[in-house]
Motif scaffolding. Structure first.
Motif, PDB file in Angstrom:
ATOM      1  N   PRO A  15       0.824  -1.230   0.000  1.00  0.00           N
ATOM      2  CA  PRO A  15       0.000   0.000   0.000  1.00  0.00           C
ATOM      3  C   PRO A  15       0.850   1.269   0.000  1.00  0.00           C
ATOM      4  CG  PRO A  15      -0.817  -1.540   1.627  1.00  0.00           C
ATOM      5  CD  PRO A  15       0.470  -2.097   1.129  1.00  0.00           C
ATOM      6  N   LEU A  61       1.743   1.781  -3.450  1.00  0.00           N
ATOM      7  CA  LEU A  61       0.518   2.133  -4.157  1.00  0.00           C
ATOM      8  C   LEU A  61       0.169   3.608  -3.931  1.00  0.00           C
ATOM      9  CD1 LEU A  61      -1.641   0.535  -5.786  1.00  0.00           C
ATOM     10  CD2 LEU A  61      -2.958   0.397  -3.681  1.00  0.00           C
ATOM     11  N   SER A  62       0.277   4.038  -2.670  1.00  0.00           N
ATOM     12  CA  SER A  62      -0.088   5.434  -2.382  1.00  0.00           C
ATOM     13  C   SER A  62       0.895   6.387  -3.031  1.00  0.00           C
ATOM     14  CB  SER A  62      -0.175   5.672  -0.871  1.00  0.00           C
ATOM     15  OG  SER A  62       1.096   5.619  -0.290  1.00  0.00           O
ATOM     16  N   HIS A 103       2.591   6.342   7.509  1.00  0.00           N
ATOM     17  CA  HIS A 103       1.991   5.106   6.986  1.00  0.00           C
ATOM     18  C   HIS A 103       1.967   3.963   8.016  1.00  0.00           C
ATOM     19  CE1 HIS A 103       0.878   2.210   3.871  1.00  0.00           C
ATOM     20  NE2 HIS A 103       1.789   1.421   4.396  1.00  0.00           N
ATOM     21  N   THR A 138      -8.328   5.399  -3.105  1.00  0.00           N
ATOM     22  CA  THR A 138      -6.978   4.842  -2.964  1.00  0.00           C
ATOM     23  C   THR A 138      -6.489   4.996  -1.532  1.00  0.00           C
ATOM     24  OG1 THR A 138      -6.518   5.520  -5.215  1.00  0.00           O
ATOM     25  CG2 THR A 138      -4.620   4.955  -3.874  1.00  0.00           C
ATOM     26  N   VAL A 167      -5.477   2.051   0.948  1.00  0.00           N
ATOM     27  CA  VAL A 167      -4.106   2.006   1.474  1.00  0.00           C
ATOM     28  C   VAL A 167      -4.130   1.850   3.001  1.00  0.00           C
ATOM     29  CG1 VAL A 167      -2.107   3.505   1.914  1.00  0.00           C
ATOM     30  CG2 VAL A 167      -2.952   3.218  -0.405  1.00  0.00           C
ATOM     31  N   ILE A 220      -5.823  -1.701   3.996  1.00  0.00           N
ATOM     32  CA  ILE A 220      -4.989  -2.895   3.780  1.00  0.00           C
ATOM     33  C   ILE A 220      -3.826  -2.911   4.779  1.00  0.00           C
ATOM     34  CG2 ILE A 220      -3.458  -4.065   2.147  1.00  0.00           C
ATOM     35  CD1 ILE A 220      -5.267  -2.927  -0.094  1.00  0.00           C
ATOM     36  N   THR A 221      -3.205  -1.746   4.990  1.00  0.00           N
ATOM     37  CA  THR A 221      -2.077  -1.695   5.917  1.00  0.00           C
ATOM     38  C   THR A 221      -2.519  -2.094   7.323  1.00  0.00           C
ATOM     39  OG1 THR A 221      -1.235   0.121   4.599  1.00  0.00           O
ATOM     40  CG2 THR A 221      -0.176  -0.237   6.708  1.00  0.00           C
TER      41      THR A 221
END
Lengths: 319, 345, 417
Positions: free
Chosen positions: A23, A26-27, A38, A206, A210, A213-214
């Motif tokens: 993620p 992805l971010s 994050h 998104t 992110v 999922i994290t």
């Protein structure tokens, strides 16, 4: 050598790193924000499970834990975007400004969690600042049904979450219009906008994905480790970034491979070095980062964050 | 009574050390485009070099057997305390040597590091340097010679022999501020020179600069020598100020603190870096007052300190993304300041 | 309107900050009662004791349990002063140093600037080292409740430690190991000064008594998980076949290590000896870990005298403050009490030398939950008797239970493991 536990640790850590590093990449690909806050999503994912587990009584099912962690992680991520990163993006700030602002966010999230934990500790007489393990009752049921009782529960939890997320992401990015649009934004946002895709909404989505999922790494974590503290994210932040950087902040497959390699180095390699060469585990930081450094220098990533790598300089100047 | 003088000396000492780091980081990152997330590597290396020279060398010159009484044991510390109060010339001499050695060794380390590091491309230099910092910390943890994880103690502050804490603190502050001024002057001169313009062009587009015939790696190496050297000196100043070092003092968070300083102040100018260092170090000192809310809050009030710091960082950057240096002050303050400056000149 | 020049802005900010600083501190001084000593009301004086603990960071799980201990000790001190008819009120000024050396130094400097002359804390030896130079040069008294580094055993300084030296405790644990018939041990501990000192001194005394430490495995703090280190320990235990494992760690890492160890059949097959590192930590008290402790007949040692009703009273009273005793909590209580008694003895004086002398004298006659307060010539507490403990399922809950004691010549295990 008793290698079984080292293998198990490598396996679980691989999933934890994959679920948190992918993620991150992805971010960055989608929004060009390098979010230092994050790893706090992992901590929040873990803590929402812990808090609900204690408040509602023990034995939370995995399905509920996954849902709650995903929603809370996603919301925290989305709020960070809407309140902080989005206003900054309007001002076209440099990546360094995003980075330092996200550090500020990290301080806020981390210490708000400390305050919440302390209040809950006083209310429920349970130490939320350092919490032990949670067992998922539906996973135990699954173990009973499938006859997998000899396997540690966390291996099954990690596999279930990891594989599910992997399959879901594959379908999303390869089989749906939504996923293709998200990929499009990462590659050329202006072009996608011209095609009439609502970029703002997709960027929001998104961020939600992110964070969500994290946060699932946290769901695995509380089942695996014997201790969860508000510093959880802080303790794995650099490993997280290492995996994402080796993947060039661009390539999802390389990031995944880098996560696995890191997990193997930290668990298997150090155990082998200790047993066969007498090297103490205290060298962990030096070895892990030495190897990451060597990988980055020997095979410089060609991803989103790089300019022209100077390994070409000699060739350029010769010409 | 509140000891304002003592408070100011202690705060400004921290400020001076961090401002050296911030000014050098602004030259590296804000002006030359070398994203350095490994600042703490050079700071830590300087601190350890300073610690080693100011303890081992001092003990050895004074005839103490460093094998029997290394500086990380009580015997070594007691010997160091005695030497530092009885032999001012020796202490000052060894300290001066440690500053010079720190500058040269960390400078050369930075210079040599640029060549492999620069290969990874500008976007990834930051993280690669961060790894260097972590590797060095891992090495300190495992080096018994520097006390391993326990670290070293008894590093003498070079003016401790004066006997009056306020006076020795003031002398050390003056020394630190002098080094900060030197760092600032060097940076300012570079900025005003053709090299400064080249650096800005490299920051904005290093490939274009390369194509125009500028030897980008070499220029970056030179700058990195200078900034690493000054960071090493800041490390030595820090080690002698705290009188102890241990690996946990040199974690990546230190780098990010310095980054926060330059971004909040304004990364493209050394003055901005100094403003950032001034504000953040002061906020850290002022906020412990929150703890006096002990009786009124149901949680540890000091947890609010980092929350406030985070809020200030976030709000300031949303409002002034180019740093406080770009701030437009209220009209009445501006005119008052201009008036004052006019009168003064 | 163009942005103003940087240098002018710097001057402006500097001036504003200094004015703000003066106003802020003056406000804090009057509003928060930070000054010490301070006169309030008609004749009541407020005396602030500074406290710097790691309320966040790696050892926060232990240190947050010390905060209620400080409040309890302050209440006891105030009751004592009241009963003596003294018009003095003690107040704590508690700061979080995050377990870092830098944080501890900043806190100590800030506390000193607000007039505090006695500081309780910091927790870790690395932090005490960082504040030592400041403490010595400014004659600021530091009472560290949990530091045991031999490098800090320095005569005549302003650092006092209510944690007894690890030497006596390690010697007692080595004697216990010998009595239990253990001849060989693998040592497994955190790479931290507290545990390194224990591991080294245990090795010394155990080998002097005829035992052997076959291998010393050290793990690094600051990691999220220690599973692979436990795997390494299992490998060494399988290879060397020791009689026992000597373990030292704190609450958070201890919970992690023991949870993983509980899954290792190899590690369930040897005895485990430990010190007080994770004593009292609730996160360790899970079914899995307590069952493991029972299987390996785990015995821990801690420096609390066995025949001390004050300790039991302390534990009971602490419950009212919503806390349970953990590592060094009795030392925290004693540190605050000795500091307060020293202030009373010094007549509220702020003269550091008068305070220091009063502290040493007050400690000589003080007996608290942790035993005698008496300091040796290095300012470190003397202790000669210890309690033995383990974890068990008692009255429907998992608990830490005392099972015996060690005095100068006797090792008594009262409860069967």
């Amino acid at each position: 050598m008793e290698i079984y536990r080292a293998i198990l640790c490598s396996y679980v850590f691989s999933w934890i790193y994959i679920l948190s590093s992918l993620p991150l990449t992805l971010s960055y690909r989608t929004t060009k924000v390098f979010n230092f806050a994050h790893p706090i999503f992992i901590t929040y994912g873990a803590y929402v499970v812990i808090i609900v587990n204690e408040v509602l009584g023990r034995e939370i099912p995995l399905a509920v834990a996954v849902f709650l962690a995903f929603v809370v992680g996603g919301l925290v991520s989305l709020i960070s975007h809407l309140l902080v990163f989005k206003p900054l993006s309007y001002q076209r700030v440099s990546s360094n400004v995003y980075m330092v602002t996200s550090m500020g966010l990290w301080f806020i999230y981390q210490y708000v969690l400390y305050i919440v934990c302390q209040l809950l500790t006083r209310r429920y007489d349970v130490n939320f600042l350092s919490y032990s393990t949670i067992e998922y009752k539906d996973v135990r049921f699954l173990q009973d049904v499938l006859g997998l009782n000899s396997m540690p529960q966390y291996t099954i939890t990690a596999t279930l979450i990891g594989v599910s997320v992997g399959v879901a992401l594959y379908i999303l990015f390869n089989k749906t219009v939504l996923g293709l649009s998200l990929r499009g934004i990462a590659d050329n946002a202006s072009l996608v906008a011209i095609c009439g895709v609502p970029i703002n909404r997709l960027v929001n989505l998104t961020w939600f994905l992110v964070g969500g999922i994290t946060a699932l790494s946290g769901v695995i974590w509380v089942n695996f480790s014997g201790s969860t503290t508000p510093d959880l994210g802080l303790n794995i932040v650099v490993d997280n970034f290492a995996a994402a950087f080796i993947g060039g902040l661009y390539s999802l497959p390389i990031t995944a491979v880098a996560s696995i390699v890191l997990a193997l180095i930290e668990n298997m390699l150090l155990a082998v070095l200790n047993y066969y060469f007498g090297v103490q585990p205290t060298v962990r930081i030096a070895i892990v980062f030495g190897i990451v450094l060597a990988i980055l220098v020997a095979r410089p990533p060609m991803g989103a964050g790089g300019g022209l790598p100077y390994r070409f300089i000699k060739r350029v100047s010769r010409k | 009574m509140i000891d304002i003088t003592g408070f100011l000396i202690n705060w400004l000492e921290y400020f001076a050390i961090y401002a050296i780091l911030a000014v050098t980081l602004s030259l590296e990152s804000g002006i030359s485009g070398i994203t350095n997330f490994g600042k703490v590597a050079f700071f830590g290396l300087g601190a350890y070099l300073g610690a080693i020279i100011n303890t081992y060398l001092l003990l050895a010159i004074s005839g103490v057997d460093v094998v029997k009484a290394p500086p990380y044991t009580a015997e070594g510390v007691i010997a160091l305390i005695e030497i530092s109060t009885l032999n001012p010339a020796l202490v000052l001499g060894v300290f001066t040597l440690s500053i010079l050695v720190s500058f040269i060794v960390t400078g050369v380390f930075g210079y040599l590091l640029t060549y492999p590091i620069i290969r990874v491309g500008s976007g990834f230099v930051g993280f690669t340097l961060l790894c260097v910092g972590e590797v060095l910390r891992g090495i300190y943890v495992n080096m018994e010679f520097v006390g391993g994880t326990n670290g070293m103690l008894g590093i003498p502050q070079p003016f401790i022999w004066l006997g009056i804490p306020m006076l020795s603190g003031l002398c050390y502050l003056l020394l630190s501020v002098t080094i900060l001024a030197l760092t600032y002057i060097v940076t300012d001169r570079i900025l005003g020179s053709p090299l400064g313009r080249t650096l800005r062009s490299i920051r904005d587009d290093d490939i274009a600069a390369l194509c125009l015939g500028k030897d980008v790696p070499k220029i970056k190496s030179k700058i990195f020598f200078l900034t690493s050297g000054f960071s090493g000196v800041a490390g030595t100043l820090y080690a002698c100020y705290v009188s102890s070092v241990n690996p946990q003092m040199f974690v990546t968070l230190v780098t990010f603190n310095v980054w926060a300083m330059i971004i909040i102040g304004g990364s493209e100018s050394p003055i901005g870096a100094i403003i950032g260092a001034l504000i953040l170090t002061l906020i850290e000192r002022i906020l412990p007052l929150i703890a006096s809310l002990n009786e009124y809050l149901p949680f540890t009030p000091d947890y609010l300190r980092p929350v406030f710091i985070g809020l200030i960082m976030t709000i300031v950057l949303i409002k002034y993304p180019r740093g406080l240096i770009s701030m437009k002050p209220p009209k009445f303050i501006k005119s008052a300041v201009e008036e004052l400056i006019r009168e003064a000149s | 309107m163009p942005p103003i020049a940087g240098k002018r802005l710097l001057a402006l900010i500097f001036a504003t900050l200094v004015i703000g600083l003066i106003i802020g501190y003056s406000t804090g001084y009057y509003v928060g009662g930070l000054g010490t000593p301070q006169t309030g009301g008609v004749s009541e004086r407020t005396y602030t004791l500074g406290v710097t603990f790691a309320l966040s960071g790696a050892v926060s799980s232990v240190c947050v349990q010390w905060e209620p201990v400080v409040r309890m000790a302050i209440d006891d001190l105030n009751n004592l002063a009241k009963s003596m008819g003294l018009n003095i009120v003690f107040k704590p000024h508690i700061l979080d140093d995050g377990g870092t050396a830098d944080g501890a130094l900043k806190n100590v400097q800030t506390l000193y600037a607000t007039g505090v002359r006695i500081v309780i804390g910091p927790a870790l030896s690395s932090q005490v080292k960082a504040v030592k130079a400041f403490s010595d040069s400014n004659k600021l008294i530091i009472i560290a409740p949990c530091s045991n580094s031999p490098a800090l055993a320095i005569r005549g300084d302003y650092i006092f430690r209510t944690q007894p030296s690890a030497l006596g405790e390690s010697k007692a644990l080595a004697a216990l190991a010998v009595q239990e018939g253990l001849k060989s041990v693998v040592s497994f501990h955190l790479n931290d000064e507290f545990c390194n000192v224990f591991a080294q001194s245990f090795k010394k005394f155990f080998e002097e008594s005829g035992g052997t430490v076959l291998y010393d495995l050290v793990y690094q703090s600051g990691q999220a998980d220690y599973g692979s280190d436990v795997a390494s320990l299992a490998s060494w235990v399988a290879k060397l076949n020791p009689d026992a494992v000597f373990y030292c760690g704190y609450a958070t890492d201890g919970a992690n290590v023991l949870t993983h160890a509980a899954d290792e059949p190899t590690l369930r097959g040897v005895r485990w000896l430990t010190v007080e590192g994770f004593y009292g930590a609730s996160e360790v008290l899970t079914h899995k870990v307590v069952d493991f402790a029972r299987a390996v007949k785990m015995i821990g040692i801690r420096p609390v005298p066995i025949t001390n009703p004050l300790y039991d009273e302390f534990v009971e009273k602490l419950k009212k403050y919503g806390a349970a005793p953990t590592l060094c909590s009795e030392n925290v209580y004693d540190a605050v009490m000795i500091a307060g008694l020293a202030v009373l003895r010094a007549g509220g004086s702020s003269d550091p030398d008068v305070l220091r002398r009063a502290l040493i004298e007050a400690a000589k006659t003080y007996y608290g939950p942790g035993g005698w307060g008496l300091f040796d010539e290095n300012g470190d507490r003397l202790q000669a008797s210890f309690r033995l403990w383990t974890m068990a399922f008692v009255n429907g809950t998992y608990q830490y239970v005392d099972i015996g004691h060690i005095t100068d010549s006797n090792i008594v295990i009262e409860k069967k493991l």
